[in-house]
Write a protein that holds these residues in place. Structure first.
Motif, PDB file in Angstrom:
ATOM      1  N   THR A  99       3.503 -16.084  12.132  1.00 40.92           N
ATOM      2  CA  THR A  99       1.885 -15.972  11.529  1.00 40.92           C
ATOM      3  C   THR A  99       1.066 -16.065  12.590  1.00 40.92           C
ATOM      4  O   THR A  99       0.133 -15.665  13.143  1.00 40.92           O
ATOM      5  CB  THR A  99       1.339 -16.466  10.568  1.00 40.92           C
ATOM      6  OG1 THR A  99       1.935 -17.962  10.654  1.00 40.92           O
ATOM      7  CG2 THR A  99       2.689 -15.796   8.739  1.00 40.92           C
ATOM      8  N   GLN A 292      -0.153 -23.504  10.840  1.00 35.72           N
ATOM      9  CA  GLN A 292      -0.137 -22.362   9.634  1.00 35.72           C
ATOM     10  C   GLN A 292      -0.269 -22.982   8.411  1.00 35.72           C
ATOM     11  O   GLN A 292      -0.807 -21.929   7.387  1.00 35.72           O
ATOM     12  CB  GLN A 292       0.630 -21.218   9.567  1.00 35.72           C
ATOM     13  CG  GLN A 292       1.465 -21.646  11.824  1.00 35.72           C
ATOM     14  CD  GLN A 292      -0.528 -20.129  12.072  1.00 35.72           C
ATOM     15  OE1 GLN A 292      -0.339 -18.954  11.678  1.00 35.72           O
ATOM     16  NE2 GLN A 292      -1.217 -20.892  12.876  1.00 35.72           N
ATOM     17  N   LYS A 296      -3.674 -20.194   8.014  1.00 35.22           N
ATOM     18  CA  LYS A 296      -2.394 -19.110   8.402  1.00 35.22           C
ATOM     19  C   LYS A 296      -3.348 -18.318   9.280  1.00 35.22           C
ATOM     20  O   LYS A 296      -4.248 -17.356   8.898  1.00 35.22           O
ATOM     21  CB  LYS A 296      -2.024 -18.225   7.196  1.00 35.22           C
ATOM     22  CG  LYS A 296      -0.820 -16.871   7.397  1.00 35.22           C
ATOM     23  CD  LYS A 296      -1.096 -16.736   6.121  1.00 35.22           C
ATOM     24  CE  LYS A 296       0.663 -16.102   6.225  1.00 35.22           C
ATOM     25  NZ  LYS A 296       1.448 -15.134   4.803  1.00 35.22           N
TER      26      LYS A 296
END
Length: 517
Positions: A99, A292, A296
């Motif tokens: 991500t 993350q 995120k």
């Protein structure tokens, strides 16, 4: 009468053209988009071997997170937490780092100086953290806030530098507990490029981000990267509370940090290149994954600081073949994970701006450019293993970055047909000096460095036999005399100064980092 008028007009034209050529151009080069092929010293099997070794380190050896908040975060994320030791499953690590944006744009106070980072997009950033400087008289001494401002002004004026960084030198005339405030203000005031933020404590990081919210707006920074933090691991395999707290401060507000293992090859890593990269990679991945967990999708940068240790003295070395090899390898690993990455540039251990400084810096710069690095830190001024920032070297390093920028752009093809036509027009035995194609292209055809002397020795002697340090210091003085401050909005400036005054009242003046206020 007519003849005199024509002569004056022609002379004025020549004078105007000469003035244009000699005028200093302070325009920042756009963020670099590289066309130069990267040097990849590992094949696919070797990349996967490093990856597997790093993941095995995280799964079986584990990494210490010396911070209760991080430990609780990891428990909730599904990691194996045993005291301060965290073991990370490779599947969890891969899922988290997926991500991280592969590229993003830094937003500067002046939008024309925004810089894209990641993939083929790179930027040059000056050195930071020097406890001494070599000043405009080439005297090594303790720096002040005025010296820091001088470097921020020079960074603002150097076309190939894309950031004013933060504490290029330590301002000793301000208490340690208050320095981060004045350093951040100096970065913001004297340049409208992007900058770095202090991560010397979690509280200091929060102050930096509060000041960024004043400068850009709280909602804006929640959506857009405007500042860079740096968080160093205590290699081998340890992240401490100070760095992790600062990391959370930045990431919670969507600002990227450089996840930077601090590598002294042979001292805090194995005395071998490939195992060193495997350890460094594990350390960087653990921090990238944690960004993350914090938020995120927050941008993050694979970082490192690389030096090898002399087995004669224990001193850190720069410009060695192994550092170049590790840069090539780390670039491959960052591309394997599809994340932007940071390296260090123009490093060296020389005590003055001498031949050693030039060789070390040139070796490092060449490897950095061929490794495909994105965030190219310590790009100007570094000397004496980072113990001082040299004003002369700052100027020459910045020009070297401009030369590297031109090389990394790759060959230009937009005037190819005109150039080929000129060959036919000039023919055998002719010359191109007066040809229209040359007159049209000479200023951009070949980089003409200001800091290198390419005249004959007779001319050099006639002009005083001036060597490069003196030339660079003269150039620095000229730049500073021509500097024009990119004024902050008056209301914003007042708000920043009011915030600094408030925090300086709240934080006790002390020769220690602010950890509590």
């Amino acid at each position: 009468m007519q003849e005199n008028t024509q002569r004056t007009s022609r002379s004025g034209g020549r004078s105007a053209r000469r003035a244009t050529r000699e005028a200093t151009d302070f325009s920042m080069l756009p963020g670099l988009t590289r066309s130069l092929p990267v040097c990849e010293v590992m094949d696919e099997e070797q990349v996967r071997r490093i990856d597997d070794a790093s993941m095995s380190i995280l799964e079986n050896v584990g990494i210490v997170f010396r911070d209760p908040i991080a430990l609780e975060d990891w428990r909730k994320a599904g990691a194996d937490v045993d005291g301060e030791l965290v073991r990370l499953d490779r599947g969890l690590v891969r899922e988290l780092i997926k991500t991280i944006p592969s590229d993003f744009t830094y937003h500067a106070r002046n939008p024309s100086r925004n810089v894209r980072l990641g993939g083929k997009h790179s930027m040059f950033v000056p050195m930071t953290g020097a406890p001494y400087l070599r000043d405009l008289d080439d005297v090594r001494r303790n720096p002040t806030l005025d010296d820091l401002a001088m470097f921020h002004k020079l960074a603002h004026m150097m076309p190939a530098l894309h950031s004013s960084a933060h504490h290029i030198v330590e301002p000793y005339d301000h208490a340690i507990s208050h320095r981060h405030l004045r350093i951040t203000y100096s970065s913001m005031k004297y340049s409208d490029k992007t900058f770095m933020g202090m991560t010397t404590s979690p509280k200091n990081a929060e102050d930096v981000l509060d000041m960024c919210a004043i400068l850009f707006g709280a909602e804006f920074i929640d959506r857009n990267p405007v500042v860079t933090g740096n968080c160093n691991a205590n290699s081998p395999l340890l992240w401490d509370e100070t760095m992790l707290g600062a990391m959370r401060a930045f990431n919670r507000r969507n600002q990227p940090v450089l996840c930077s293992p601090f590598v002294l090859g042979g001292a805090n890593t194995p005395a071998s290149v490939a195992p060193t990269v495997a350890q460094l990679n594990a350390e960087a991945l653990s921090a990238l994954a944690y960004t993350q967990v914090i938020r995120k999708g927050c941008p993050a940068i694979y970082g490192h600081y690389l030096a090898t240790v002399s087995m004669k003295s224990g001193a850190p070395m720069a410009g060695t073949p192994e550092i170049s090899l590790m840069n090539f390898m780390i670039g491959q690993m960052a591309r394997f994970y599809d994340v932007p990455w940071r390296t260090s540039n123009t490093l060296g251990g020389a005590k003055t701006f001498d031949a050693q400084a030039g060789y070390e810096s040139a070796t490092t710069l060449s490897a950095v450019m061929h490794s495909g690095a994105n965030y190219i830190w310590h790009s100007a001024g570094w000397n004496e293993a980072g113990m001082h920032c040299s004003t002369a070297k700052f100027i020459v390093d910045a020009e070297q970055c401009a030369m590297a920028y031109r090389m990394a752009e790759g060959p230009r093809w937009d005037d190819f047909d005109e150039g080929i036509a000129a060959i036919s027009e000039v023919g055998p035995g002719g010359h191109y000096l007066g040809h229209p194609h040359t007159l049209e292209n000479f200023q951009r055809a070949f980089f003409m460095p200001d800091m290198f002397d390419n005249n004959s020795i007779e001319q050099w002697q006639a002009e005083g036999s001036v060597e490069i340090t003196e030339r660079a210091l003269k150039r620095a003085r000229k730049l500073l005399s021509e500097y024009q401050e990119p004024k902050l909005d008056e209301a914003t400036d007042e708000a920043l100064l009011a915030y600094i005054a408030k925090r300086e009242r709240e934080i006790p003046e002390a020769e220690a980092l602010n950890q509590d206020y």
